[in-house]
Design a protein around this motif. Structure first.
Motif, mmCIF file in Angstrom:
data_model
loop_
_atom_site.group_PDB
_atom_site.id
_atom_site.type_symbol
_atom_site.label_atom_id
_atom_site.label_comp_id
_atom_site.label_asym_id
_atom_site.label_seq_id
_atom_site.Cartn_x
_atom_site.Cartn_y
_atom_site.Cartn_z
ATOM 1 N N THR A 43 0.562 -1.079 0.082
ATOM 2 C CA THR A 43 -0.006 0.252 -0.041
ATOM 3 C C THR A 43 0.672 1.238 -0.018
ATOM 4 O OG1 THR A 43 0.004 0.000 2.177
ATOM 5 C CG2 THR A 43 -1.305 -1.690 1.428
ATOM 6 N N PRO A 44 0.642 2.547 -0.181
ATOM 7 C CA PRO A 44 1.259 4.342 -0.525
ATOM 8 C C PRO A 44 2.018 4.281 0.900
ATOM 9 C CG PRO A 44 -1.069 4.115 -1.615
ATOM 10 C CD PRO A 44 -1.134 2.671 -0.306
ATOM 11 N N GLU A 45 2.695 5.013 1.096
ATOM 12 C CA GLU A 45 3.370 5.704 1.471
ATOM 13 C C GLU A 45 2.513 6.193 2.861
ATOM 14 O OE1 GLU A 45 6.196 8.704 0.868
ATOM 15 O OE2 GLU A 45 7.531 8.286 3.115
ATOM 16 N N LEU A 46 2.934 5.490 3.929
ATOM 17 C CA LEU A 46 1.835 6.141 5.396
ATOM 18 C C LEU A 46 0.063 6.066 5.023
ATOM 19 C CD1 LEU A 46 3.907 9.789 5.728
ATOM 20 C CD2 LEU A 46 3.408 7.480 7.871
ATOM 21 N N SER A 47 0.258 5.307 4.140
ATOM 22 C CA SER A 47 -1.373 4.536 3.601
ATOM 23 C C SER A 47 -2.132 4.657 5.033
ATOM 24 C CB SER A 47 -1.146 3.328 3.295
ATOM 25 O OG SER A 47 -0.777 2.302 3.869
ATOM 26 N N LEU A 48 -2.390 4.726 6.324
ATOM 27 C CA LEU A 48 -3.302 4.577 7.486
ATOM 28 C C LEU A 48 -3.293 6.032 7.889
ATOM 29 C CD1 LEU A 48 -1.062 1.329 9.488
ATOM 30 C CD2 LEU A 48 -3.469 1.335 8.617
ATOM 31 N N CYS A 49 -2.687 7.000 7.664
ATOM 32 C CA CYS A 49 -2.815 8.281 7.800
ATOM 33 C C CYS A 49 -3.140 9.221 7.398
ATOM 34 C CB CYS A 49 -2.275 8.489 9.629
ATOM 35 S SG CYS A 49 -0.409 8.689 8.614
ATOM 36 N N GLY A 50 -2.806 9.165 6.104
ATOM 37 C CA GLY A 50 -2.347 9.649 4.566
ATOM 38 C C GLY A 50 -1.438 10.601 5.143
ATOM 39 N N TYR A 51 -0.942 10.186 3.683
ATOM 40 C CA TYR A 51 0.648 10.955 3.897
ATOM 41 C C TYR A 51 0.522 12.528 3.362
ATOM 42 C CZ TYR A 51 5.443 12.112 1.945
ATOM 43 O OH TYR A 51 6.298 12.839 1.735
ATOM 44 N N GLY A 52 -0.244 13.649 3.983
ATOM 45 C CA GLY A 52 -0.321 14.719 4.043
ATOM 46 C C GLY A 52 -0.232 15.081 5.579
ATOM 47 N N CYS A 53 -0.421 14.484 6.142
ATOM 48 C CA CYS A 53 -0.765 15.193 7.917
ATOM 49 C C CYS A 53 0.073 16.263 7.835
ATOM 50 C CB CYS A 53 -0.565 13.510 8.505
ATOM 51 S SG CYS A 53 -1.542 12.799 8.765
ATOM 52 N N GLU A 54 1.254 16.340 7.123
ATOM 53 C CA GLU A 54 2.038 17.230 7.545
ATOM 54 C C GLU A 54 2.977 18.075 9.349
ATOM 55 O OE1 GLU A 54 1.983 19.835 4.488
ATOM 56 O OE2 GLU A 54 0.100 19.975 4.662
ATOM 57 N N ASP A 55 2.421 18.678 10.143
ATOM 58 C CA ASP A 55 2.573 18.981 10.959
ATOM 59 C C ASP A 55 1.321 18.307 12.088
ATOM 60 O OD1 ASP A 55 4.796 20.937 10.301
ATOM 61 O OD2 ASP A 55 3.946 22.918 11.001
ATOM 62 N N HIS A 56 0.542 17.459 11.391
ATOM 63 C CA HIS A 56 -0.163 16.984 12.560
ATOM 64 C C HIS A 56 1.025 15.025 12.698
ATOM 65 C CE1 HIS A 56 -4.007 18.823 12.510
ATOM 66 N NE2 HIS A 56 -3.494 18.922 11.339
ATOM 67 N N PHE A 57 1.837 14.875 11.941
ATOM 68 C CA PHE A 57 2.892 13.658 12.165
ATOM 69 C C PHE A 57 3.048 14.213 13.584
ATOM 70 C CE2 PHE A 57 3.025 13.492 7.783
ATOM 71 C CZ PHE A 57 2.348 11.838 7.682
#
Ligand SMILES: Nc1ncnc2c1ncn2[C@@H]1O[C@H](COP(=O)(O)OP(=O)(O)OC[C@H]2O[C@@H]([n+]3cccc(C(=O)O)c3)[C@H](O)[C@@H]2O)[C@@H](O)[C@H]1O
Ligand SMILES: Nc1ncnc2c1ncn2[C@@H]1O[C@H](COP(=O)(O)OP(=O)(O)OP(=O)(O)O)[C@@H](O)[C@H]1O
Ligand SMILES: NC(=O)CC[C@H](N)C(=O)O
Length: 710
Positions: A43-57
């Motif tokens: 599955t894609p990169e960071l597929s559980l949270c979505g790639y574009g969480c940005e500062d939410h990481f």
């Protein structure tokens, strides 16, 4: 013994932090891969949270919600010892956060693999949230699984999982390992070492956004890696707008020994697309073993001491060569979009995701009859075409629900034009300075694409504001043609442009109500890259909108896109719009039919020149002097002083207007020359616009050139 296996990859339209949606997509992908009898799903990169969480990481919530949905996903792998699932999530280990792949087999986490090379260029900021892992293959740590996760997996005895770079070996001898996105693009890609270690299947979960012609580069990298070293390479990419300016363009693929076996759709509207191939692992082994140079270097690579043995997993298909479904998948012919199609379809898909996820019921666009707003309108029409094609195909239930949500229950849509009528609202907002020609062109385009179009004269708004100003100050500004100064002239131009923006927002708010429909419209903007670069726009006019699909595309590329769309959609009016000279129509024009105010004359440079300046400034990283040096060769017909003067003029206007980029409408990122100040092109917005030192150096060089001294 057969050495054939089935592997799957997928493109998923994940949305940052939308955990329920992301989980549903992942479950659907797992079901599809299992139905294909696949042994492995990437599955894609960071597929559980979505790639574009940005500062939410940076928030612990993001990781803990990933563990929560991973616990929900685990049962789908239970009692499937021959199925390996590979998902992505952030994980804090020993105080550092890593961008990890988590591999799951039969309800257990069999390995956690952190990313080693961060993507930090252009739009990427991974170094801000993640640490690169720097240990070698096989140097594994023991990761203690979070207690909450353990407690949420009933009956599991697992407490820890291996953490690090690892090679998995199935009980029947298949070697599989992973790398993550940027690692493929780095000079010393892990896939080289993995291939030399005899890993036959290498998987790359990515979050790679669209840029014109980037798919070629991805394919080159993957094809070259597997041509040189042999192997099966699975690539999985995120799809869609996951909450930001970029669009992830799917195109997941499965490649074997330099040949593409499966290629996913680049601009697709399915939230879940699973690609499965039957791959001949024996073919990989023999491809490598017949290359003396590979053999020599591979033999000097010792296998990692610690590798992860998947004791219960059998990867190879049963040996029954007569069974047709076990036949290795044949290579496919590669398909690429042209740059014109990319300019049209990338923003179209991005707009669809934005619309359905924003809760909006359509778009509002001030339509001027010029090339820029025509481009935006055409992109929305392309979106309607894509959506209707998928809608009529009838196998995309999510899209059907989204269409109903956007257009409202009970609305009937059978064609792209009908959908466009419900979604796209346009208005020509003329003044006494507008020409009949732009009014007509706007009307014809609107009627051909079917949008809901109105025509207004905003002279009353302009004269009211000028009247109020005159009452307050006792001063009445005039155009230069009526004896005013250039300051008055500019102010009178800008007020027309600004009032269009005010009216646009009112229309966006109230048109659904006028049409007895629900919701609100998103306001679309149409500023192109060159206007932004030169600052040839009024701050807070119609360049201020909610979204701009063409904000990172140059005028030259837009014109090519319009010519393509004219043919593709049978819209002859677009060819006429492209052929008309670009004009703002903000000054009085006498009784002439076509307006004589010309953008290029006003700007003091042509759009073509601006395209060249823009590429040199951003892509070639040129300051004034290095730009001058490069342009001497690009424009040999000009004298050195003429080149210097053009460069000076460009940098002057660029720097006095750079502040406009701080408030520019969020636009689709399509090109590496984008001047978007907010994320992509980070530069000051207060410059010394005299550039005295740089200009002095350029003048010296130009005069030396003229005297034949250099
Ligand atoms: N360094 C700085 N940092 C931050 N803000 C700064 C600034 N310098 C000026 N400003 C602000 O910016 C303002 C100047 O910007 P602005 O009001 O845009 O005014 P300005 O750039 O002077 O004029 C707009 C230009 O766009 C042209 N144009 C062409 C085609 C279409 C359209 C259109 O709108 O449809 C416009 C128009 O002909 C004119 O040349 C100043 O009044 C000041 O408020
Ligand atoms: N007469 C008009 N009616 C409606 N909107 C307008 C009108 N004039 C300008 N606008 C809006 O303001 C934006 C900026 O105007 P501008 O003149 O720079 O571009 P354009 O007219 O779209 O294209 P071109 O640069 O090719 O003329 C337009 O894209 C459009 O959205
Ligand atoms: N997420 C990533 O690591 C992306 C990196 C890579 N440069 C790409 O654009 O695909």
């Amino acid at each position: 013994m057969s050495y054939t296996t089935k592997v799957s990859t997928c493109s998923l339209n994940q949305h940052a932090l939308a955990f329920s949606l992301n989980l549903a997509n992942l479950k659907a992908a797992v079901d599809a891969a299992k139905a294909d009898n696949s042994k492995y799903l990437l599955t894609p990169e960071l597929s559980l949270c979505g790639y574009g969480c940005e500062d939410h990481f940076l928030e612990p919530d993001t990781e803990s919600h990933c563990w929560e949905i991973l616990a929900e996903l685990l049962p789908s792998t239970l009692n499937c010892p021959n199925f390996l699932l590979d998902v992505g999530m952030p994980i804090v280990f020993n105080g550092s956060r890593f961008n990890c792949r988590v591999l799951v087999c039969d309800g257990r986490i069999v390995g956690i693999r952190p990313k080693t090379v961060m993507a930090d260029d252009g739009n990427y900021r991974e170094g801000r949230w993640f640490t690169p892992w720097c240990r070698g293959v096989g140097e594994l740590e023991e990761y203690l699984l979070p207690k909450a996760f353990i407690d949420s997996v009933p009956g599991s005895s697992q407490r820890t999982a291996p953490f690090g770079l690892m090679v998995f070996r199935t009980s029947d001898g298949l070697k599989l390992s992973v790398e993550t996105c940027e690692e493929l693009w780095s000079p010393e890609s892990p896939n080289i070492e993995l291939s030399l270690l005899g890993v036959e299947v290498i998987a790359n979960g990515s979050g790679s956004h669209h840029e014109l012609r980037k798919l070629h580069r991805r394919l080159e990298l993957i094809i070259e890696a597997t041509k040189k070293n042999g192997g099966v390479y699975l690539y999985s990419n995120q799809r869609g707008c996951d909450g930001s300016r970029v669009y992830y363009d799917g195109s997941s693929m499965i490649v074997c020994n330099g040949q593409v076996l499966r290629q996913g759709v680049q601009f697709g509207l399915k939230d879940v697309e699973v690609l499965t191939a039957t791959v001949d692992v024996e073919g990989v082994r023999s491809y490598r073993a017949c290359r003396p140079s590979f053999r020599m270097q591979s033999a000097s690579h010792s296998c990692p001491r610690e590798q992860v043995n998947l004791e219960s997993m059998r990867a190879f298909l049963p040996a029954a060569s007569a069974r047709r479904d076990l036949k290795p998948t044949d290579p496919v012919e590669l398909t690429f979009s042209t740059p014109e199609q990319e300019c049209l379809l990338g923003p179209a898909c991005w707009l669809w995701d934005y619309l359905r996820r924003s809760g909006g019921s359509g778009f509002f666009l001030p339509l001027s009859g010029g090339a820029d707003s025509a481009s935006t309108a055409t992109i929305v029409f392309a979106m309607c075409k894509l959506v209707m094609k998928e809608f009529l195909a009838g196998d995309n239930e999510q899209l059907r629900r989204d269409v109903v949500k956007v257009v409202g229950e009970g609305a009937v849509v059978r064609t792209a034009e009908e959908l466009c009528n419900l979604i796209l609202h346009t208005t020509y907002m003329g003044t006494s300075n507008s020409s009949q020609q732009t009014l007509r062109r706007a009307g014809v385009l609107a009627s051909h694409i079917g949008c809901y179009h109105l025509s207004a004269n905003i002279d009353a708004m302009v004269s009211s504001v000028v009247g109020v100003f005159t009452t307050i100050t006792n001063c009445r500004p005039s155009f230069e043609s009526a004896g005013g100064t250039s300051v008055e002239d500019l102010a009178l131009q800008n007020i027309q442009a600004r009032l269009r923006m005010v009216l646009a927002y009112m229309m966006a708010q109230l048109l659904p109500w006028c049409r007895k429909r629900k919701g609100f419209l998103l306001v679309l903007g149409s500023g192109n890259v060159d206007e932004c670069l030169r600052g040839y726009l009024t701050k807070y006019d119609c360049s201020s909108a909610d979204l701009n699909p063409i904000g990172s595309i140059s005028k030259v590329d837009l014109k090519n896109m319009l010519k393509f769309a004219a043919v593709e959609y049978n819209l002859a009016i677009l060819a006429e719009i492209v052929a008309a000279p670009p004009t703002a129509e903000l000054r009085p024009n006498g009784a002439k039919e076509e307006h004589t105010q010309s953008d290029e004359a006003d700007m003091g440079m042509s759009y073509e020149e601006l395209g060249v300046f823009g590429r040199l400034r951003k892509i070639s990283r040129c300051g004034p002097v290095s730009m001058y040096r490069k342009l001497l060769h690009i424009w040999p017909e000009l004298t050195a002083q003429q080149v210097a003067d053009k460069v000076k003029r460009f940098f002057f206007y660029y720097s006095i207007n750079r502040h406009k980029m701080t408030t520019i409408t969020p636009s689709y990122h399509a090109e590496a020359y984008s001047p978007d100040d907010n994320r992509f092109d980070q530069r000051p917005f207060l410059y010394d616009a005299r550039w005295s030192w740089q200009n002095k150096v350029m003048d010296t060089l130009a005069s030396e050139d003229q005297q034949g001294l250099c």
